[in-house]
Design a protein around this motif. Sequence first.
Motif, PDB file in Angstrom:
ATOM      1  N   ASN A 188      -0.172  -6.660   0.740  1.00  0.00           N
ATOM      2  CA  ASN A 188      -1.186  -5.816   0.126  1.00  0.00           C
ATOM      3  C   ASN A 188      -2.069  -6.700  -0.741  1.00  0.00           C
ATOM      4  OD1 ASN A 188      -2.607  -3.502  -0.403  1.00  0.00           O
ATOM      5  ND2 ASN A 188      -1.041  -2.530  -1.658  1.00  0.00           N
ATOM      6  N   VAL A 206      -3.455   1.772  -1.855  1.00  0.00           N
ATOM      7  CA  VAL A 206      -3.286   1.618  -0.404  1.00  0.00           C
ATOM      8  C   VAL A 206      -4.315   2.536   0.243  1.00  0.00           C
ATOM      9  CG1 VAL A 206      -1.677   1.599   1.538  1.00  0.00           C
ATOM     10  CG2 VAL A 206      -0.828   1.184  -0.761  1.00  0.00           C
ATOM     11  N   TRP A 208      -8.657   2.862   1.933  1.00  0.00           N
ATOM     12  CA  TRP A 208      -9.761   2.145   2.553  1.00  0.00           C
ATOM     13  C   TRP A 208     -10.587   1.457   1.473  1.00  0.00           C
ATOM     14  CZ3 TRP A 208     -15.140   3.407   2.127  1.00  0.00           C
ATOM     15  CH2 TRP A 208     -15.974   2.563   2.884  1.00  0.00           C
ATOM     16  N   PRO A 213      -5.333  -1.054   3.835  1.00  0.00           N
ATOM     17  CA  PRO A 213      -6.040  -0.389   4.941  1.00  0.00           C
ATOM     18  C   PRO A 213      -7.474  -0.874   5.116  1.00  0.00           C
ATOM     19  CG  PRO A 213      -4.755   1.209   3.718  1.00  0.00           C
ATOM     20  CD  PRO A 213      -4.703  -0.068   2.931  1.00  0.00           C
ATOM     21  N   THR A 235       0.570  -0.449   5.587  1.00  0.00           N
ATOM     22  CA  THR A 235      -0.165   0.809   5.713  1.00  0.00           C
ATOM     23  C   THR A 235       0.638   1.832   6.511  1.00  0.00           C
ATOM     24  OG1 THR A 235      -2.243  -0.432   5.647  1.00  0.00           O
ATOM     25  CG2 THR A 235      -2.331   1.852   6.433  1.00  0.00           C
TER      26      THR A 235
END
Length: 235
Positions: A188, A206, A208, A213, A235
């Motif tokens: 991440n 987490v 967009w 992601p 994700t």
Amino acid sequence: MAFGLDALRRRGHADIGIDLAGAVLRALELWQHAPDYSDYASRPTPSDSSLLCGEAGVLTVAFRLAPSDELADRLFVRVHDNAHNEANELAWGAPGTMLAAHAMHAWTGEQRWRDAWTESADELRRRRGPDGLWTQHFAGKAPQRLLGSAHGAVGNQLALLQGMPIEDARDVGEMLERTAIVEGPLANWPTGDGLELADSDGAIRVQWCHGAPGIVTSAASYLPEELLIAGAELT
């Protein structure tokens, strides 16, 4: 949502029993009466031209579903007006309307859209720091060097890659390798360069906008494969 449903229909994956064009034209009419960015306490200038919260995004989808010269001309004005937006990010700034210009060039073949993309790209490159990254400025907030798709480097790089060689993403790629938080098979990213994975409120993003992601979808063409897979696994 209408754009996604139309894409499914065009690819033969769904029979859509909805007047998508009518829905988007109605959304455009509603936006003109009441822009939906009123909840944002701080927003850059200009606000009306942005892809995500301004009129440009709605106009782009409206043209795709119900093409007309009037819609194209209105969108062209928005793209041009947004070329020098003070926000160095995709949601509000020029990178977002660069995506619109790129799509319109593909759909119409008109040179003016390529010229509009180039005008924004030149300004975006001018604002890039010596290390290849951007500083984001939002009213009421300290300057930040953000990473993600909506407000950061990978969103800007995604827009620029529409007209530049993949090698030019090297600086952003190296930054993603340096800032990745890897635990076993998972990866991440923090919201910004030099920040901890958890934000000041203790949350790990987490999304967009921030986090894996958006990183893996926007940087898939140049992110090292092991980080791409690890971000997707998280994700």
